[in-house]
Scaffold this motif. Structure first.
Motif, PDB file in Angstrom:
ATOM      1  N   LYS A  75       0.815  -1.215   0.000  1.00  0.00           N
ATOM      2  CA  LYS A  75       0.000   0.000   0.000  1.00  0.00           C
ATOM      3  C   LYS A  75       0.849   1.265   0.000  1.00  0.00           C
ATOM      4  O   LYS A  75       0.615   2.198  -0.778  1.00  0.00           O
ATOM      5  CB  LYS A  75      -0.934   0.005   1.205  1.00  0.00           C
ATOM      6  CG  LYS A  75      -1.910   1.177   1.219  1.00  0.00           C
ATOM      7  CD  LYS A  75      -2.882   1.074   2.379  1.00  0.00           C
ATOM      8  CE  LYS A  75      -3.860   2.245   2.367  1.00  0.00           C
ATOM      9  NZ  LYS A  75      -4.846   2.152   3.487  1.00  0.00           N
ATOM     10  N   SER A  76       1.858   1.326   0.870  1.00  0.00           N
ATOM     11  CA  SER A  76       2.691   2.521   0.988  1.00  0.00           C
ATOM     12  C   SER A  76       3.974   2.425   0.172  1.00  0.00           C
ATOM     13  O   SER A  76       4.634   3.424  -0.094  1.00  0.00           O
ATOM     14  CB  SER A  76       3.052   2.776   2.453  1.00  0.00           C
ATOM     15  OG  SER A  76       3.926   1.770   2.936  1.00  0.00           O
ATOM     16  N   GLY A  77       4.345   1.201  -0.200  1.00  0.00           N
ATOM     17  CA  GLY A  77       5.622   0.999  -0.876  1.00  0.00           C
ATOM     18  C   GLY A  77       6.788   0.993   0.083  1.00  0.00           C
ATOM     19  O   GLY A  77       7.943   0.872  -0.322  1.00  0.00           O
ATOM     20  N   GLY A  78       6.484   1.148   1.372  1.00  0.00           N
ATOM     21  CA  GLY A  78       7.536   1.177   2.395  1.00  0.00           C
ATOM     22  C   GLY A  78       7.726  -0.180   3.039  1.00  0.00           C
ATOM     23  O   GLY A  78       7.686  -1.209   2.369  1.00  0.00           O
ATOM     24  N   GLY A  79       7.924  -0.186   4.345  1.00  0.00           N
ATOM     25  CA  GLY A  79       8.152  -1.438   5.054  1.00  0.00           C
ATOM     26  C   GLY A  79       8.618  -1.158   6.468  1.00  0.00           C
ATOM     27  O   GLY A  79       8.553  -0.018   6.938  1.00  0.00           O
ATOM     28  N   ASN A  80       9.110  -2.182   7.140  1.00  0.00           N
ATOM     29  CA  ASN A  80       9.560  -2.045   8.523  1.00  0.00           C
ATOM     30  C   ASN A  80      10.936  -2.674   8.682  1.00  0.00           C
ATOM     31  O   ASN A  80      11.064  -3.883   8.869  1.00  0.00           O
ATOM     32  CB  ASN A  80       8.558  -2.711   9.467  1.00  0.00           C
ATOM     33  CG  ASN A  80       9.014  -2.676  10.920  1.00  0.00           C
ATOM     34  OD1 ASN A  80       9.833  -1.846  11.301  1.00  0.00           O
ATOM     35  ND2 ASN A  80       8.490  -3.572  11.720  1.00  0.00           N
ATOM     36  N   HIS A  81      11.975  -1.833   8.613  1.00  0.00           N
ATOM     37  CA  HIS A  81      13.333  -2.379   8.718  1.00  0.00           C
ATOM     38  C   HIS A  81      13.636  -2.903  10.112  1.00  0.00           C
ATOM     39  O   HIS A  81      14.603  -3.651  10.287  1.00  0.00           O
ATOM     40  CB  HIS A  81      14.367  -1.317   8.325  1.00  0.00           C
ATOM     41  CG  HIS A  81      14.552  -0.236   9.330  1.00  0.00           C
ATOM     42  ND1 HIS A  81      13.714   0.868   9.417  1.00  0.00           N
ATOM     43  CD2 HIS A  81      15.469  -0.074  10.314  1.00  0.00           C
ATOM     44  CE1 HIS A  81      14.128   1.651  10.397  1.00  0.00           C
ATOM     45  NE2 HIS A  81      15.194   1.108  10.953  1.00  0.00           N
ATOM     46  N   ARG A  82      12.829  -2.542  11.098  1.00  0.00           N
ATOM     47  CA  ARG A  82      13.045  -3.057  12.450  1.00  0.00           C
ATOM     48  C   ARG A  82      12.596  -4.515  12.570  1.00  0.00           C
ATOM     49  O   ARG A  82      12.897  -5.169  13.562  1.00  0.00           O
ATOM     50  CB  ARG A  82      12.322  -2.171  13.463  1.00  0.00           C
ATOM     51  CG  ARG A  82      12.950  -0.788  13.573  1.00  0.00           C
ATOM     52  CD  ARG A  82      12.194   0.155  14.511  1.00  0.00           C
ATOM     53  NE  ARG A  82      12.883   1.445  14.589  1.00  0.00           N
ATOM     54  CZ  ARG A  82      12.741   2.432  13.705  1.00  0.00           C
ATOM     55  NH1 ARG A  82      11.888   2.270  12.672  1.00  0.00           N
ATOM     56  NH2 ARG A  82      13.406   3.558  13.834  1.00  0.00           N
ATOM     57  N   GLY A  83      11.896  -4.999  11.575  1.00  0.00           N
ATOM     58  CA  GLY A  83      11.489  -6.397  11.547  1.00  0.00           C
ATOM     59  C   GLY A  83      12.216  -7.200  10.496  1.00  0.00           C
ATOM     60  O   GLY A  83      11.905  -8.369  10.263  1.00  0.00           O
ATOM     61  N   SER A  84      13.214  -6.580   9.847  1.00  0.00           N
ATOM     62  CA  SER A  84      13.966  -7.247   8.791  1.00  0.00           C
ATOM     63  C   SER A  84      15.388  -6.712   8.764  1.00  0.00           C
ATOM     64  O   SER A  84      15.624  -5.588   8.328  1.00  0.00           O
ATOM     65  CB  SER A  84      13.293  -7.009   7.428  1.00  0.00           C
ATOM     66  OG  SER A  84      14.164  -7.323   6.358  1.00  0.00           O
ATOM     67  N   ILE A  85      16.337  -7.513   9.212  1.00  0.00           N
ATOM     68  CA  ILE A  85      17.741  -7.084   9.195  1.00  0.00           C
ATOM     69  C   ILE A  85      18.206  -6.862   7.763  1.00  0.00           C
ATOM     70  O   ILE A  85      19.062  -6.005   7.500  1.00  0.00           O
ATOM     71  CB  ILE A  85      18.634  -8.122   9.913  1.00  0.00           C
ATOM     72  CG1 ILE A  85      20.088  -7.643  10.015  1.00  0.00           C
ATOM     73  CG2 ILE A  85      18.570  -9.462   9.221  1.00  0.00           C
ATOM     74  CD1 ILE A  85      20.286  -6.393  10.829  1.00  0.00           C
ATOM     75  N   PHE A  86      17.655  -7.585   6.824  1.00  0.00           N
ATOM     76  CA  PHE A  86      17.975  -7.405   5.407  1.00  0.00           C
ATOM     77  C   PHE A  86      17.633  -5.978   4.991  1.00  0.00           C
ATOM     78  O   PHE A  86      18.447  -5.273   4.375  1.00  0.00           O
ATOM     79  CB  PHE A  86      17.174  -8.418   4.591  1.00  0.00           C
ATOM     80  CG  PHE A  86      17.559  -8.528   3.140  1.00  0.00           C
ATOM     81  CD1 PHE A  86      18.729  -7.977   2.634  1.00  0.00           C
ATOM     82  CD2 PHE A  86      16.733  -9.220   2.264  1.00  0.00           C
ATOM     83  CE1 PHE A  86      19.066  -8.095   1.288  1.00  0.00           C
ATOM     84  CE2 PHE A  86      17.057  -9.352   0.914  1.00  0.00           C
ATOM     85  CZ  PHE A  86      18.216  -8.787   0.430  1.00  0.00           C
ATOM     86  N   ARG A  87      16.449  -5.504   5.337  1.00  0.00           N
ATOM     87  CA  ARG A  87      16.032  -4.139   5.017  1.00  0.00           C
ATOM     88  C   ARG A  87      16.921  -3.126   5.731  1.00  0.00           C
ATOM     89  O   ARG A  87      17.311  -2.108   5.154  1.00  0.00           O
ATOM     90  CB  ARG A  87      14.571  -3.904   5.405  1.00  0.00           C
ATOM     91  CG  ARG A  87      13.552  -4.689   4.585  1.00  0.00           C
ATOM     92  CD  ARG A  87      12.118  -4.314   4.967  1.00  0.00           C
ATOM     93  NE  ARG A  87      11.841  -2.926   4.624  1.00  0.00           N
ATOM     94  CZ  ARG A  87      11.384  -2.516   3.437  1.00  0.00           C
ATOM     95  NH1 ARG A  87      11.154  -3.389   2.475  1.00  0.00           N
ATOM     96  NH2 ARG A  87      11.141  -1.232   3.212  1.00  0.00           N
ATOM     97  N   LEU A  88      17.253  -3.401   6.988  1.00  0.00           N
ATOM     98  CA  LEU A  88      18.096  -2.480   7.749  1.00  0.00           C
ATOM     99  C   LEU A  88      19.452  -2.297   7.069  1.00  0.00           C
ATOM    100  O   LEU A  88      19.934  -1.169   6.911  1.00  0.00           O
ATOM    101  CB  LEU A  88      18.270  -3.003   9.173  1.00  0.00           C
ATOM    102  CG  LEU A  88      18.983  -2.080  10.165  1.00  0.00           C
ATOM    103  CD1 LEU A  88      18.509  -2.374  11.579  1.00  0.00           C
ATOM    104  CD2 LEU A  88      20.505  -2.231  10.097  1.00  0.00           C
ATOM    105  N   LEU A  89      20.068  -3.405   6.655  1.00  0.00           N
ATOM    106  CA  LEU A  89      21.395  -3.339   6.035  1.00  0.00           C
ATOM    107  C   LEU A  89      21.350  -2.613   4.695  1.00  0.00           C
ATOM    108  O   LEU A  89      22.224  -1.787   4.397  1.00  0.00           O
ATOM    109  CB  LEU A  89      21.949  -4.751   5.851  1.00  0.00           C
ATOM    110  CG  LEU A  89      22.230  -5.540   7.136  1.00  0.00           C
ATOM    111  CD1 LEU A  89      22.598  -6.982   6.805  1.00  0.00           C
ATOM    112  CD2 LEU A  89      23.325  -4.870   7.956  1.00  0.00           C
TER     113      LEU A  89
END
Length: 220
Positions: A75-89
């Motif tokens: 919906k937003s095209g975003g996400g939650n990097h606090r729930g995904s170390i892959f996204r955080l990195l």
């Protein structure tokens, strides 16, 4: 990997994936990048991220649950990097590459609505980046436990692929985004992983991996 790709029919993209598609319940996934080629071990793309899920007792997380955390929110095209170390990195590297200011990135396990709103632009960039990465997965429907076979395959795959403090094999290209990541283990391993990159793989691992791939049903 060639046999595994046939079992997956073809490499997939998270940008084209959703929970309505047919997914095996549990497994280990391997992400690749179109500009990251194998240079020493053969042809094709080199794996740049290995992961699994449900390594805690009684975890109900499915393969798609975990992949969807990396994908982000449609919906937003975003996400939650606090729930995904892959996204955080990935986000850490994007910040460095583009000289961005996101001081709250990676801070805490939760965040307020205002903080999340301020991070949305970067979360969107992360979703776009990960969404373009082809991936494969190996189905392993075992129990949720730290001693699971999925954990064994993940750990040894990372150890085998990692260049951390080793003679470099299939080196990352000079333009690999991971060079911009602030985490040393990502830089030196040439992987979007931190755990297990310094380990030595079990000599029996490849035989077990090959057997699991051969036994996997085709994901139609």
């Amino acid at each position: 990997m060639e046999v595994l790709e046939k079992k997956n029919i073809q490499k997939k993209l998270l940008s084209n994936s959703n929970g309505r598609q047919k997914w095996h319940n549990r497994g280990v996934y391997f992400f690749f990048e179109s500009n990251q080629k194998r240079s020493d071990s053969g042809d094709g793309l080199r794996a740049t991220r290995v992961g699994t899920h449900a390594l805690k007792y009684n975890s109900k997380t499915t393969l798609w649950n975990r992949l969807s955390q990396h994908k982000g929110t449609a919906k937003s095209g975003g996400g939650n990097h606090r729930g995904s170390i892959f996204r955080l990195l990935i986000g850490t590297a994007i910040i460095q590459e583009n000289n961005l200011n996101f001081s709250t990135w990676g801070q805490g396990n939760t965040a307020s609505k205002d903080i999340k709103k301020g991070e949305l632009q970067l979360e969107q960039l992360v979703s776009q980046t990960i969404g373009k990465m082809p991936f494969l997965y190996l189905s392993i429907n075992d129990e949720a436990t730290p001693r699971s076979l999925r954990g064994y395959i993940e750990r040894n795959s990372i150890a085998l692929l990692s260049n951390y403090n080793k003679e470099v094999l299939d080196a990352a290209s000079k333009d690999w985004l991971g060079h911009k990541c602030a985490r040393e283990k990502v830089n030196k391993s040439n992987l979007w992983n931190q755990n297990h990159v310094e380990e030595v793989y079990d000599s029996n691992f490849l035989d077990i991996f090959e057997k699991l791939v051969a036994e996997m049903s085709v994901n139609e």
